[in-house]
Design a protein around this motif. Structure first.
Motif, PDB file in Angstrom:
ATOM      1  N   PRO A   1       0.812  -1.229   0.000  1.00 27.64           N
ATOM      2  CA  PRO A   1       0.000   0.000   0.000  1.00 27.64           C
ATOM      3  C   PRO A   1       0.841   1.272   0.000  1.00 27.64           C
ATOM      4  N   ALA A   2       0.466   2.202  -0.857  1.00 25.97           N
ATOM      5  CA  ALA A   2       1.212   3.460  -0.976  1.00 25.97           C
ATOM      6  C   ALA A   2       1.165   4.270   0.308  1.00 25.97           C
ATOM      7  N   ASP A   3       0.060   4.178   1.071  1.00 24.97           N
ATOM      8  CA  ASP A   3      -0.040   4.971   2.292  1.00 24.97           C
ATOM      9  C   ASP A   3       0.833   4.433   3.420  1.00 24.97           C
ATOM     10  N   ARG A   4       1.488   3.306   3.167  1.00 22.49           N
ATOM     11  CA  ARG A   4       2.432   2.760   4.151  1.00 22.49           C
ATOM     12  C   ARG A   4       3.886   2.950   3.699  1.00 22.49           C
ATOM     13  N   LEU A   5       4.048   3.777   2.666  1.00 23.41           N
ATOM     14  CA  LEU A   5       5.379   4.097   2.154  1.00 23.41           C
ATOM     15  C   LEU A   5       5.586   5.607   2.175  1.00 23.41           C
ATOM     16  N   PHE A   6       6.859   6.012   2.236  1.00 22.18           N
ATOM     17  CA  PHE A   6       7.198   7.424   2.206  1.00 22.18           C
ATOM     18  C   PHE A   6       8.277   7.629   1.152  1.00 22.18           C
ATOM     19  N   ALA A   7       8.018   8.510   0.196  1.00 20.43           N
ATOM     20  CA  ALA A   7       8.957   8.765  -0.880  1.00 20.43           C
ATOM     21  C   ALA A   7       9.373  10.227  -0.863  1.00 20.43           C
ATOM     22  N   LYS A   8      10.681  10.467  -0.981  1.00 18.44           N
ATOM     23  CA  LYS A   8      11.181  11.846  -1.042  1.00 18.44           C
ATOM     24  C   LYS A   8      12.408  11.897  -1.946  1.00 18.44           C
ATOM     25  N   SER A   9      12.650  13.059  -2.496  1.00 22.53           N
ATOM     26  CA  SER A   9      13.788  13.238  -3.375  1.00 22.53           C
ATOM     27  C   SER A   9      15.088  13.028  -2.609  1.00 22.53           C
ATOM     28  N   ALA A  10      16.008  12.322  -3.255  1.00 27.71           N
ATOM     29  CA  ALA A  10      17.333  12.120  -2.665  1.00 27.71           C
ATOM     30  C   ALA A  10      18.395  12.835  -3.484  1.00 27.71           C
TER      31      ALA A  10
END
Length: 225
Positions: free
Chosen positions: A213-222
């Motif tokens: 599930p996408a709501d259990r992941l966190f994505a940010k620019s590296a």
């Protein structure tokens, strides 16, 4: 598909998998194809009846599966991911798939390129709850030296055309046929399915190829530029 991830250091891995024996050693936490990193499997002696055998063991292996018949260590740079839909047919993966050589690849985070700006922007993806990712994989072993074994592993992937995060990543490759142009993601397992995955027979492997599930992941620019 995933060619770069963060492997947890020993202390963090032990806290995430407290029942695992951790005898192996690996190069570094920053993992790329061909590097040596940790993977988790059932010990070969699990059915021996010996109570001293732990339920899980951590081994060190090449990131990039090298089948037992191959003499090419460089193959790891082409086999770090396996499409779950075709793994049973591809020469590099079919033995490990058919023999249900299931493993879990622990990761603090994975990295994927976001091309929406017109250039590749490295994006770090981790679980939003801070727990380790447990990625479904296959492992292989080859005899080396005097009775020793060299291990390797690959991450299994699945279609992510409609996943809120992974559908935005990667750029279509015009050199590939249309049926290989889909967006992909690694098979991240919920913790409650770890044991089931490690024990599943080959004919049940696809049951675990589900989008995390996408709501259990966190994505940010590296991006560091």
């Amino acid at each position: 598909m995933c060619s770069h991830y963060e492997a947890p250091l020993r202390q963090l891995l032990q806290s995430g998998f407290p029942s695992a024996a951790i005898p192996g050693a690996w190069d570094k936490p920053d993992m790329w194809p061909g590097y040596v990193g940790p993977f988790i499997r059932r010990p070969a002696e699990i059915d021996s009846g010996d109570e001293a055998v732990p339920p899980l063991e951590v081994l060190a292996g090449n990131f990039g599966l090298i089948p037992a018949w191959s003499k090419d260590d460089g193959m790891a740079k082409r086999t770090y991911n396996a499409r779950s839909e075709t793994a049973a047919e591809k020469p590099a993966f079919r033995d490990a798939w058919r023999h249900a050589q299931h493993c879990i690849i622990p990761a603090e985070a994975i990295y994927e390129p976001d091309w929406r700006s017109g250039k590749a922007m490295p994006t770090r993806i981790a679980r939003s709850d801070g727990e380790l990712m447990g990625i479904a994989g296959l492992y292989e072993r080859r005899p080396v030296g005097d009775g020793g074994w060299a291990y390797s592993f690959t991450m299994l992937t699945l279609n992510a055309d409609v996943h809120p995060i992974f559908k935005e990543l990667h750029r279509p490759d015009p050199t590939k046929p249309a049926d290989l142009q889909d967006k992909r993601m690694v098979a991240i397992l919920p913790r409650r399915l770890y044991d089931a995955w490690l024990d599943a027979p080959a004919d049940r492997s696809m049951d675990f190829m589900r989008q995390f599930p996408a709501d259990r992941l966190f994505a940010k620019s590296a991006d560091k530029t």
